[in-house]
Design an enzyme around this catalytic site. Structure first.
Site, mmCIF file in Angstrom:
data_model
loop_
_atom_site.group_PDB
_atom_site.id
_atom_site.type_symbol
_atom_site.label_atom_id
_atom_site.label_comp_id
_atom_site.label_asym_id
_atom_site.label_seq_id
_atom_site.Cartn_x
_atom_site.Cartn_y
_atom_site.Cartn_z
ATOM 1 C CD1 TRP A 1 0.258 0.403 3.386
ATOM 2 C CD2 TRP A 1 -0.270 -1.745 3.000
ATOM 3 N NE1 TRP A 1 0.711 -0.348 4.436
ATOM 4 C CE2 TRP A 1 0.392 -1.665 4.237
ATOM 5 C CE3 TRP A 1 -0.703 -2.992 2.541
ATOM 6 C CZ2 TRP A 1 0.654 -2.793 5.012
ATOM 7 C CZ3 TRP A 1 -0.457 -4.105 3.319
ATOM 8 C CH2 TRP A 1 0.208 -3.992 4.537
ATOM 9 N NE ARG A 2 4.729 2.707 4.458
ATOM 10 C CZ ARG A 2 5.419 2.312 5.501
ATOM 11 N NH1 ARG A 2 6.556 1.665 5.336
ATOM 12 N NH2 ARG A 2 4.991 2.576 6.710
ATOM 13 C CD GLU B 1 -4.112 3.504 7.260
ATOM 14 O OE1 GLU B 1 -4.327 3.175 8.437
ATOM 15 O OE2 GLU B 1 -2.979 3.802 6.849
ATOM 16 C CD GLN C 1 -9.471 -3.890 16.162
ATOM 17 O OE1 GLN C 1 -9.912 -3.908 15.028
ATOM 18 N NE2 GLN C 1 -10.194 -3.551 17.187
ATOM 19 N N GLY D 1 -10.561 -11.849 10.534
ATOM 20 C CA GLY D 1 -11.238 -11.535 11.796
ATOM 21 C C GLY D 1 -11.899 -10.160 11.793
ATOM 22 C CE1 TYR E 1 -3.634 6.155 13.067
ATOM 23 C CE2 TYR E 1 -4.850 4.608 11.675
ATOM 24 C CZ TYR E 1 -3.659 5.119 12.149
ATOM 25 O OH TYR E 1 -2.479 4.603 11.678
ATOM 26 C CG ASP F 1 -2.118 4.630 15.948
ATOM 27 O OD1 ASP F 1 -1.123 5.325 16.291
ATOM 28 O OD2 ASP F 1 -2.015 3.645 15.207
ATOM 29 C CB CYS G 1 13.986 11.053 22.666
ATOM 30 S SG CYS G 1 12.910 9.993 23.645
HETATM 31 FE FE1 SF4 Z 1 11.586 6.122 21.123
HETATM 32 FE FE2 SF4 Z 1 14.088 5.783 21.937
HETATM 33 FE FE3 SF4 Z 1 13.562 7.237 19.763
HETATM 34 FE FE4 SF4 Z 1 12.934 8.134 22.175
HETATM 35 S S1 SF4 Z 1 14.974 7.735 21.414
HETATM 36 S S2 SF4 Z 1 11.648 8.218 20.353
HETATM 37 S S3 SF4 Z 1 12.316 6.255 23.220
HETATM 38 S S4 SF4 Z 1 13.213 5.026 20.039
#
Ligand code: SF4
Length: 365
Positions: free
Chosen positions: A23-24, A36, A41, A80, A119, A137, A207
């Site tokens: 689908w890409r 989608e 699930q 399912g 979504y 999501d 992060c």
């Molecule tokens: Fe996720 Fe690690 Fe990337 Fe942070 S650094 S977004 S925890 S994979």
């Protein structure tokens, strides 16, 4: 956060590292919509063969709208959550009737289609038309929770509202389809639920959870719903020509627990029963509903091997009984059909029905 640098890193990584998924290779809204819905699930690897077969049989929205629901369910059998296929079929009819066969580009019109929530609408419209709509999501929320070191339940209203704001603010407006897919891809392949692979993460320097060393602690674990155990006694009635009887639940059965286990599809007569009394209860049900004589029935009911079947939070023991009969019943008020036992798995049936048929066939070998 330096937004431009963040976007550049994530999009650059996505273009280099994205998985080559069927689908890409398209921006056709119909195909993206099908993917989608199937991916709800269901794991990517499981979806791929179904996606290909489904599109071979229903290559466009008109083909899907014009098909019989039985045929659609047949091509869905095994995936399912059959409500998804029914909704797809109804929505395809609506698209043909109201939108001249074109998937609507307006959010409100997409949301008005059966089976399409926020979504899915955002995913289809952003990927197919680059509409600036961010997807959110559990997968994306997990990434956002780690990026921002957000504690607590992801689905808590306060947290979810924060993720909605953040996902919209982060969205790269000139490439919203790729952006959404990049966020999903990061969650699916790098920032995974159990063990995030931070050393491979293109946005690790942004992060906060990583900086604080708490990436493995986020998001907070949800309380798992306790597993409910059930025994489902099923009757495989078999005549001398190898034919069996399947029933289709009517509206009065709709709420019955058995139906949710069989996805409201063609199924063997069955009932949820307490373990030891399965045989007796099943015989009683067959006598009441299928007008079979209870005394001779019980002596002919041969228990077959049982099997485990899991449906969301239910752990079901399938307890089939083989019952040889001279004549298959045709009870009033129950929608039934007779089919050869070996062809049951070719019909639009749930995986529980397939398992029962397979057990019965093995017992005859
Ligand atoms: Fe996720 Fe690690 Fe990337 Fe942070 S650094 S977004 S925890 S994979």
């Amino acid at each position: 956060m330096q937004l431009a640098a963040f976007r550049k890193k994530l999009l650059g990584w996505f273009h280099r590292a994205k998985r080559d998924l069927p689908w890409r290779r398209t921006r056709a809204p119909y195909r993206i919509w099908i993917s989608e819905i199937m991916l709800q699930q269901t794991r990517v690897a499981a979806v791929i063969p179904y996606y290909k077969r489904f599109l071979e049989r229903f290559p466009n929205v008109r083909a899907l709208a014009n098909a019989r629901i039985e045929t659609v369910l047949q091509h869905w059998a095994g995936l399912g959550y059959y409500g998804r296929a029914r909704n797809l079929h109804r929505a395809a009819k609506e698209i043909v009737a109201r939108h001249s066969g074109h998937f609507p580009r307006e959010l409100s019109a997409a949301l008005a289609l059966d089976g399409i929530g926020r979504y899915t609408a955002n995913a289809v419209l952003s990927i197919a038309f680059d509409e600036p709509l961010a997807v959110l999501d559990g997968n994306v929320a997990r990434v956002l929770a780690r990026l921002g070191a957000v504690h607590g339940d992801l689905r808590a209203p306060r947290n979810w509202r924060q993720f909605e704001r953040e996902s919209t603010a982060l969205l790269a407006p000139s490439a919203s389809g790729d952006w959404n897919q990049a966020m999903m891809e990061l969650g699916a392949t790098v920032c995974t639920p159990i063990a995030p692979r931070c050393e491979e993460c293109p946005v690790a320097s942004f992060c906060r959870a990583r900086a604080l060393g708490i990436e493995h602690d986020l998001p907070a674990k949800r309380q798992k719903r306790a597993t409910e155990k059930r025994t489902l006694a099923a009757a495989v009635l078999l005549n001398s020509r190898g034919r069996t009887l399947l029933m289709r639940p009517g509206p009065i059965d709709a709420a019955a627990e058995e139906q949710s286990l069989f996805s409201h599809l063609w199924q063997f007569p069955a009932m949820v029963a307490a373990g030891k009394s399965s045989k007796k209860n099943l015989a009683k049900m067959l006598s009441e509903r299928y007008e079979m004589k209870i005394a001779s029935l019980q002596s002919r009911m041969a228990p077959l091997a049982s099997a485990r079947h899991t449906v969301t939070f239910r752990e079901v023991t399938l307890a089939p009984f083989l019952i040889r009969v001279q004549q298959l019943p045709s009870p009033p008020g129950v929608k039934v059909k007779t089919v050869s036992l070996i062809s049951v798995s070719k019909l639009a049936v749930s995986s529980a029905t397939r398992k029962i048929a397979a057990i019965a066939i093995r017992s005859l070998a």
